[in-house]
Design a protein around this motif. Structure first.
Motif, mmCIF file in Angstrom:
data_model
loop_
_atom_site.group_PDB
_atom_site.id
_atom_site.type_symbol
_atom_site.label_atom_id
_atom_site.label_comp_id
_atom_site.label_asym_id
_atom_site.label_seq_id
_atom_site.Cartn_x
_atom_site.Cartn_y
_atom_site.Cartn_z
ATOM 1 N N ASP A 92 7.141 -5.615 -4.804
ATOM 2 C CA ASP A 92 7.058 -4.208 -5.060
ATOM 3 C C ASP A 92 6.222 -3.347 -4.006
ATOM 4 O O ASP A 92 5.867 -4.018 -3.031
ATOM 5 C CB ASP A 92 5.725 -4.237 -6.232
ATOM 6 C CG ASP A 92 6.239 -4.591 -7.325
ATOM 7 O OD1 ASP A 92 7.391 -4.201 -7.801
ATOM 8 O OD2 ASP A 92 5.364 -5.296 -8.425
ATOM 9 N N VAL A 93 6.443 -2.183 -4.162
ATOM 10 C CA VAL A 93 5.921 -1.233 -3.070
ATOM 11 C C VAL A 93 5.257 -0.045 -3.674
ATOM 12 O O VAL A 93 5.694 0.402 -4.544
ATOM 13 C CB VAL A 93 7.237 -0.656 -2.087
ATOM 14 C CG1 VAL A 93 6.731 0.506 -1.005
ATOM 15 C CG2 VAL A 93 8.026 -1.736 -1.676
ATOM 16 N N GLY A 151 -1.112 7.652 -6.982
ATOM 17 C CA GLY A 151 -0.627 6.350 -6.884
ATOM 18 C C GLY A 151 0.577 6.370 -7.168
ATOM 19 O O GLY A 151 1.335 6.987 -8.194
ATOM 20 N N ILE A 152 1.609 5.756 -6.486
ATOM 21 C CA ILE A 152 3.005 5.824 -6.624
ATOM 22 C C ILE A 152 3.486 4.379 -6.792
ATOM 23 O O ILE A 152 3.084 3.753 -5.844
ATOM 24 C CB ILE A 152 3.844 6.538 -5.549
ATOM 25 C CG1 ILE A 152 3.591 8.201 -5.783
ATOM 26 C CG2 ILE A 152 5.503 6.381 -5.991
ATOM 27 C CD1 ILE A 152 4.267 8.888 -4.606
ATOM 28 N N LYS A 153 4.281 3.926 -7.712
ATOM 29 C CA LYS A 153 5.029 2.572 -7.603
ATOM 30 C C LYS A 153 6.313 2.825 -7.424
ATOM 31 O O LYS A 153 6.758 3.434 -8.400
ATOM 32 C CB LYS A 153 4.528 1.625 -8.779
ATOM 33 C CG LYS A 153 5.284 0.425 -8.904
ATOM 34 C CD LYS A 153 5.102 -0.332 -10.326
ATOM 35 C CE LYS A 153 5.786 -1.719 -10.154
ATOM 36 N NZ LYS A 153 5.541 -2.522 -11.342
ATOM 37 N N PHE A 154 7.167 2.372 -6.616
ATOM 38 C CA PHE A 154 8.368 2.533 -6.429
ATOM 39 C C PHE A 154 9.120 1.571 -6.992
ATOM 40 O O PHE A 154 9.042 0.307 -6.750
ATOM 41 C CB PHE A 154 8.783 2.686 -4.847
ATOM 42 C CG PHE A 154 8.210 3.680 -4.122
ATOM 43 C CD1 PHE A 154 8.558 5.038 -3.930
ATOM 44 C CD2 PHE A 154 6.924 3.380 -3.274
ATOM 45 C CE1 PHE A 154 8.017 5.958 -3.332
ATOM 46 C CE2 PHE A 154 6.151 4.353 -2.692
ATOM 47 C CZ PHE A 154 6.871 5.622 -2.656
ATOM 48 N N LYS A 209 7.077 5.670 -10.301
ATOM 49 C CA LYS A 209 6.051 5.771 -11.341
ATOM 50 C C LYS A 209 4.789 6.038 -10.985
ATOM 51 O O LYS A 209 4.339 5.506 -10.010
ATOM 52 C CB LYS A 209 5.973 4.496 -12.062
ATOM 53 C CG LYS A 209 5.103 4.531 -13.389
ATOM 54 C CD LYS A 209 4.584 3.204 -13.803
ATOM 55 C CE LYS A 209 5.944 2.627 -14.581
ATOM 56 N NZ LYS A 209 5.699 1.356 -15.348
ATOM 57 N N SER A 210 4.123 7.439 -11.133
ATOM 58 C CA SER A 210 2.855 7.941 -10.999
ATOM 59 C C SER A 210 1.842 6.842 -11.850
ATOM 60 O O SER A 210 2.171 6.772 -13.104
ATOM 61 C CB SER A 210 2.824 9.340 -11.123
ATOM 62 O OG SER A 210 3.369 9.895 -10.249
#
Length: 291
Positions: free
Chosen positions: A61-62, A123-126, A166-167
Motif C-alpha cells: 500500500d502507498v 490523506g490519500i490511499k492509492f 481513496k480520500s
C-alpha cells in the motif's frame, strides 16, 4: 491519546528526507507535522487513522498524508504480542510543499502537483499500486543529489495522475483542524479514536471538552457538519469495512468488535453510511479485485 507534533525537518544538505521504518511494529503515536508524508508499506498490516478516516493498510500500500494532518499507523494486535516474530517495515518520505523553492510548484508545468499536495490534506490511499512503483520508491534510497530529486518528482507526477485512489479524512475534520486549530476538539477526536470500540456517550465525550452535553453537541455539529453520533458511527463503520475485507470473522462478530450493541443497528447504520449492506460491500470489493 495526546496529539503530538513530531519533528520531521530535513537536514541542510537535502530538500527532503527518506527513511526506512523497521521494527516489531510502527510508531503508535497520534501525530502531525508540517511536512507531507509519502509512505510505502513493505511489510505488515493494520489500520491507519488519518484525520477522522479509518483505513486498512497492508504490504504494497502507498499513502500520501498532507501537511499538518493528524495520523497514526496502528499494526494489528498480533504485532504487539510478546511471542510475536512479525516485523513491520515501510519507507517514509517527508517533504514540504515548497521543498524545491517557494514558487517552483506554482509554475504552469507544475500546477497539477501543487493541487495534488493540497488534495493530500485529506490523506490519500492509492489503489492498485504496482510492484514497479514500489521499487521506484525503494530505489530512491540508493540515489543522491540531482538523480534522487528527479526520480522523486517522477514518482510524485505519476501518483498525481493516478485516478484510482481513496480520500480518507472528511472535509469537516480538515476544516476544524487546519482552520480553527481547535484544541478542545482535538482532545475529543483523540479520545474517540482510542475508545470508539467502547460505549462512549455524548455526555462522556462532552466532559473531555469540559462542556455540557448541549453546548458540546452544538459546537461539534457546527464544526463537523454532522452530529456526534453520526461521526462516531462513521468511525466504527470505517473500521468495520477494514474487518469485512479481511474476511477473518463473520458480520455478527464484526458488529460487536467495532462497538455496536446489536446486529440490526449495525446493518442499519452501515446502509446509511455506505449505501449498501455489509454483505453487498464484500461482494462489490471482491468483484473489483477480480477486475
Amino acid at each position: 491519546m495526546k496529539l503530538h507534533l513530531i519533528d520531521r525537518s530535513t537536514p541542510r544538505d537535502t530538500s527532503f528526507t527518506i527513511r526506512v521504518n523497521e521494527g516489531a511494529n510502527f510508531l503508535k503515536i497520534w501525530h502531525y507535522h508540517p511536512e507531507l508524508e509519502l509512505v510505502a508499506v513493505l511489510k505488515s498490516e493494520g489500520t491507519c487513522f488519518v484525520g477522522d478516516g479509518v483505513e486498512k493498510f497492508e504490504k504494497g500500500d502507498v499513502f500520501l498524508v498532507g501537511k499538518d494532518t493528524p495520523h497514526m499507523w496502528l499494526n494489528d494486535e498480533s504485532y504487539f504480542a510478546k511471542e510475536s516474530t512479525l516485523k513491520a517495515k515501510s519507507i517514509a518520505i517527508h517533504f514540504k510543499k515548497d521543498f524545491l523553492g517557494t514558487h517552483f510548484f506554482d509554475t504552469p508545468e507544475m500546477m497539477h502537483l501543487s493541487e495534488f499536495f493540497n488534495k493530500a490534506r485529506f490523506g490519500i490511499k492509492f489503489l492498485n499500486v504496482t510492484q514497479k512503483q514500489i521499487e521506484e520508491i525503494q530505489t530512491l534510497l540508493e540515489l543522491k543529489g540531482f538523480e534522487k530529486t528527479i526520480s522523486f518528482l517522477r514518482i510524485l507526477n505519476e501518483l498525481s495522475l493516478c485516478k484510482n485512489y481513496k480520500s480518507l479524512a472528511s472535509l469537516g475534520y480538515i476544516k476544524s483542524f487546519q482552520v480553527t486549530k481547535n484544541e478542545t476538539l482535538d482532545r475529543v477526536y483523540a479520545y474517540i479514536f482510542k475508545h470508539f470500540k467502547e460505549n462512549i456517550s455524548l455526555v462522556e465525550v462532552a466532559k473531555i471538552a469540559n462542556m455540557n452535553a448541549t453546548a458540546f453537541s452544538r459546537l461539534f455539529k457546527r464544526v463537523n457538519g454532522k452530529t456526534y453520533s453520526r461521526y462516531l458511527s462513521e468511525i466504527r463503520i470505517g473500521y468495520a469495512c477494514r474487518l469485512l475485507l479481511e474476511q477473518k470473522v463473520n458480520i455478527s462478530e464484526i458488529c460487536y468488535e467495532v462497538g455496536f450493541n446489536n446486529v440490526s443497528n449495525f446493518n442499519r447504520q452501515f446502509k446509511i453510511i455506505k449505501k449498501c449492506s455489509p454483505s453487498s460491500y464484500i461482494k462489490t470489493h471482491l468483484k473489483n479485485e477480480v477486475v
